[in-house]
Design an enzyme around this catalytic site. Structure first.
Site, mmCIF file in Angstrom:
data_model
loop_
_atom_site.group_PDB
_atom_site.id
_atom_site.type_symbol
_atom_site.label_atom_id
_atom_site.label_comp_id
_atom_site.label_asym_id
_atom_site.label_seq_id
_atom_site.Cartn_x
_atom_site.Cartn_y
_atom_site.Cartn_z
ATOM 1 N N GLY A 256 -3.177 22.608 22.811
ATOM 2 C CA GLY A 256 -2.946 22.256 21.416
ATOM 3 C C GLY A 256 -2.148 20.982 21.221
ATOM 4 O O GLY A 256 -1.914 20.565 20.095
ATOM 5 N N HIS A 257 -1.715 20.336 22.305
ATOM 6 C CA HIS A 257 -0.827 19.151 22.189
ATOM 7 C C HIS A 257 -1.304 18.040 23.104
ATOM 8 O O HIS A 257 -0.692 17.827 24.157
ATOM 9 C CB HIS A 257 0.600 19.545 22.528
ATOM 10 N N PHE A 258 -2.194 17.329 22.905
ATOM 11 C CA PHE A 258 -3.248 17.376 21.895
ATOM 12 C C PHE A 258 -4.551 17.437 22.666
ATOM 13 O O PHE A 258 -4.671 16.733 23.668
ATOM 14 C CB PHE A 258 -3.198 16.130 21.012
ATOM 15 N N PHE B 143 0.278 24.238 27.187
ATOM 16 C CA PHE B 143 0.605 23.457 25.990
ATOM 17 C C PHE B 143 -0.394 22.348 25.714
ATOM 18 O O PHE B 143 -0.517 21.887 24.580
ATOM 19 C CB PHE B 143 2.033 22.897 26.048
ATOM 20 N N VAL C 21 -0.520 15.186 25.765
ATOM 21 C CA VAL C 21 0.817 14.639 25.976
ATOM 22 C C VAL C 21 1.781 15.814 26.086
ATOM 23 O O VAL C 21 1.756 16.722 25.250
ATOM 24 C CB VAL C 21 1.240 13.729 24.798
#
Length: 144
Positions: A50-52, A47, A57
């Site tokens: 893409g986050h971020f 994750f 986070v």
């Protein structure tokens, strides 16, 4: 609670989740209706792509999922629930208090507070370094 050391292999015997969605690494305390587990958060989590990318986070909903999985380990490790599944049915009063980033160790604590048939309600909180990261009330349905 009883101090234990349930490793990821034993966790996978209880939960159907697998990489990249298994979010509990170890159980450290367990009782009849209460569990404390750990999720070690690393930059290798999918994750974070893409986050971020520039400021990784952990998504809050995945913190809540980790708490749900910890509660699931407790419920599904009981002999009478062997081979069953726990379905996440809802969450209420969720609060996110601290960002969770690579290198953090999430301590996941869940306590069953109400049961009616196959439905259970859990109070859950996640901490990092003793500080509250997230908390909420989770509802589950035991099935299959």
């Amino acid at each position: 609670m009883t101090e234990v050391n349930i490793n990821v292999t034993e966790i996978m015997e209880a939960l159907p989740h697998r990489y990249p969605f298994l979010l509990v690494d170890r159980v450290i305390d367990i009782a009849e209706d209460e569990i404390t587990a750990i999720k070690n958060v690393t930059i290798n989590e999918e994750f974070f792509q893409g986050h971020f990318p520039q400021y990784p986070v952990m998504p809050g909903v995945l913190i809540m999922e980790a708490l749900a999985q910890a509660a699931g380990v407790l419920e599904l490790s009981k002999p009478e629930n062997k081979g069953k599944l726990v379905f996440y049915a809802g969450m209420d009063n969720v609060k996110y208090k601290k960002q969770v980033t690579p290198g953090d160790q999430l301590v996941l604590h869940a306590k069953f507070i109400k049961r009616r048939g196959p439905i259970a309600v859990v109070e859950a909180e996640a901490t990092v370094d003793g500080k509250l990261a997230a908390k909420g009330t989770l509802t589950f349905a035991l099935g299959r």
